[in-house]
Motif scaffolding. Structure first.
Motif, PDB file in Angstrom:
ATOM      1  N   LEU A 197     -21.084   3.171 -30.572  1.00 48.13           N
ATOM      2  CA  LEU A 197     -20.173   3.959 -31.413  1.00 48.13           C
ATOM      3  C   LEU A 197     -20.732   5.372 -31.563  1.00 48.13           C
ATOM      4  N   ASP A 198     -20.858   6.053 -30.447  1.00 48.14           N
ATOM      5  CA  ASP A 198     -21.513   7.362 -30.449  1.00 48.14           C
ATOM      6  C   ASP A 198     -20.590   8.547 -30.711  1.00 48.14           C
ATOM      7  N   SER A 199     -19.285   8.293 -30.833  1.00 50.23           N
ATOM      8  CA  SER A 199     -18.364   9.397 -31.141  1.00 50.23           C
ATOM      9  C   SER A 199     -17.113   8.869 -31.839  1.00 50.23           C
ATOM     10  N   ALA A 200     -16.451   9.756 -32.549  1.00 52.95           N
ATOM     11  CA  ALA A 200     -15.249   9.393 -33.310  1.00 52.95           C
ATOM     12  C   ALA A 200     -14.184   8.791 -32.404  1.00 52.95           C
ATOM     13  N   GLY A 201     -13.558   7.730 -32.902  1.00 52.46           N
ATOM     14  CA  GLY A 201     -12.467   7.089 -32.171  1.00 52.46           C
ATOM     15  C   GLY A 201     -12.902   5.936 -31.285  1.00 52.46           C
ATOM     16  N   ARG A 202     -14.195   5.774 -31.063  1.00 55.09           N
ATOM     17  CA  ARG A 202     -14.685   4.677 -30.217  1.00 55.09           C
ATOM     18  C   ARG A 202     -14.605   3.364 -30.982  1.00 55.09           C
ATOM     19  N   THR A 203     -14.326   2.281 -30.258  1.00 54.49           N
ATOM     20  CA  THR A 203     -14.311   0.941 -30.836  1.00 54.49           C
ATOM     21  C   THR A 203     -15.254   0.047 -30.049  1.00 54.49           C
ATOM     22  N   ALA A 204     -15.723  -0.998 -30.707  1.00 59.93           N
ATOM     23  CA  ALA A 204     -16.615  -1.958 -30.047  1.00 59.93           C
ATOM     24  C   ALA A 204     -16.682  -3.223 -30.886  1.00 59.93           C
ATOM     25  N   GLY A 205     -17.157  -4.303 -30.265  1.00 61.03           N
ATOM     26  CA  GLY A 205     -17.434  -5.542 -30.990  1.00 61.03           C
ATOM     27  C   GLY A 205     -16.212  -6.302 -31.465  1.00 61.03           C
ATOM     28  N   GLU A 206     -15.221  -6.464 -30.593  1.00 59.09           N
ATOM     29  CA  GLU A 206     -14.020  -7.212 -30.990  1.00 59.09           C
ATOM     30  C   GLU A 206     -14.369  -8.657 -31.348  1.00 59.09           C
ATOM     31  N   GLN A 207     -13.741  -9.148 -32.395  1.00 58.98           N
ATOM     32  CA  GLN A 207     -13.884 -10.548 -32.790  1.00 58.98           C
ATOM     33  C   GLN A 207     -12.504 -11.086 -33.138  1.00 58.98           C
ATOM     34  N   ALA A 208     -12.106 -12.161 -32.467  1.00 56.49           N
ATOM     35  CA  ALA A 208     -10.786 -12.765 -32.699  1.00 56.49           C
ATOM     36  C   ALA A 208     -10.774 -13.554 -34.004  1.00 56.49           C
ATOM     37  N   PHE A 209      -9.614 -13.569 -34.634  1.00 55.77           N
ATOM     38  CA  PHE A 209      -9.376 -14.479 -35.756  1.00 55.77           C
ATOM     39  C   PHE A 209      -7.898 -14.836 -35.752  1.00 55.77           C
ATOM     40  N   ASP A 210      -7.580 -16.001 -36.293  1.00 52.31           N
ATOM     41  CA  ASP A 210      -6.203 -16.503 -36.293  1.00 52.31           C
ATOM     42  C   ASP A 210      -5.728 -16.773 -37.706  1.00 52.31           C
ATOM     43  N   ILE A 211      -4.463 -16.508 -37.930  1.00 51.99           N
ATOM     44  CA  ILE A 211      -3.775 -16.932 -39.144  1.00 51.99           C
ATOM     45  C   ILE A 211      -2.731 -17.932 -38.664  1.00 51.99           C
ATOM     46  N   VAL A 212      -2.832 -19.152 -39.166  1.00 48.20           N
ATOM     47  CA  VAL A 212      -1.964 -20.233 -38.700  1.00 48.20           C
ATOM     48  C   VAL A 212      -0.962 -20.580 -39.795  1.00 48.20           C
TER      49      VAL A 212
END
Length: 185
Positions: free
Chosen positions: A71-86
């Protein structure tokens, strides 16, 4: 009585020194009371069908540990983690979505600011995404994609949470939260 004859009478009264105000006031009142009223009508649909959360409504989503270099600059994303609402929906419900709200929303980015815990990361927020990784803006229903309801059995709505940089990130913990409302668009 024509408009022309009204004006002719007013001019005649003025020449004779008559009281114009006394004559004009009833004309104005008559004109004002003869205007049609303005109405605002409201319509809507109340659905008898609903959806129920299957399992625990409250969840904790643990994002992976990542390097600040991710995350070295504005607007960058990283580390996605899924979750569910059932949810389990009544017959007749065709689509469902869960939209998110939070008092910690960054109104410019639509992301979740951190909650101010001691030792928190710097210039990091949490961004939510739909199942196709398109960005969700917290508080904006239109950014959450509806999901078709299963013909039988529960329907799972998949989302992702990920780190979002507002600048060059500094190390620390990340804690924030959002609430959600199940909506049948």
């Amino acid at each position: 009585m024509s408009v022309k004859s009204v004006w002719q009478r007013l001019i005649l009264l003025l020449r004779r020194g008559g009281a114009v105000a006394a004559i004009m006031t009833p004309m104005c009142v008559a004109t004002a009371t003869s205007l049609p009223g303005v109405a605002v009508k409201f319509t809507g649909t109340y659905m008898g069908q609903s959806c129920t959360i299957v399992g625990a409504a409250d969840q904790s989503v643990s994002l992976p540990t990542i390097s600040t270099q991710s995350l070295d600059s504005a607007g960058r994303t990283a580390g996605e983690q899924a979750f569910d609402i059932v949810v389990q929906c009544d017959p007749g419900v065709r689509e469902v979505r869960a939209y998110f709200e939070s008092p910690l929303v960054d109104s410019q980015e639509g992301t979740l600011r951190l909650d101010g815990s001691p030792g928190e990361a710097k210039q990091v927020e949490v961004q939510l995404a739909n199942s196709d990784f398109t960005r969700i803006r917290i508080g904006e229903r239109g950014t959450v994609q509806p999901v078709k309801v299963a013909a039988s059995g529960p329907t799972s709505m998949r989302f992702y949470a990920r780190y979002y940089a507002t600048g060059h990130a500094g190390a620390g913990t990340v804690q924030t939260y959002a609430t959600y409302v199940v909506d049948m668009p």
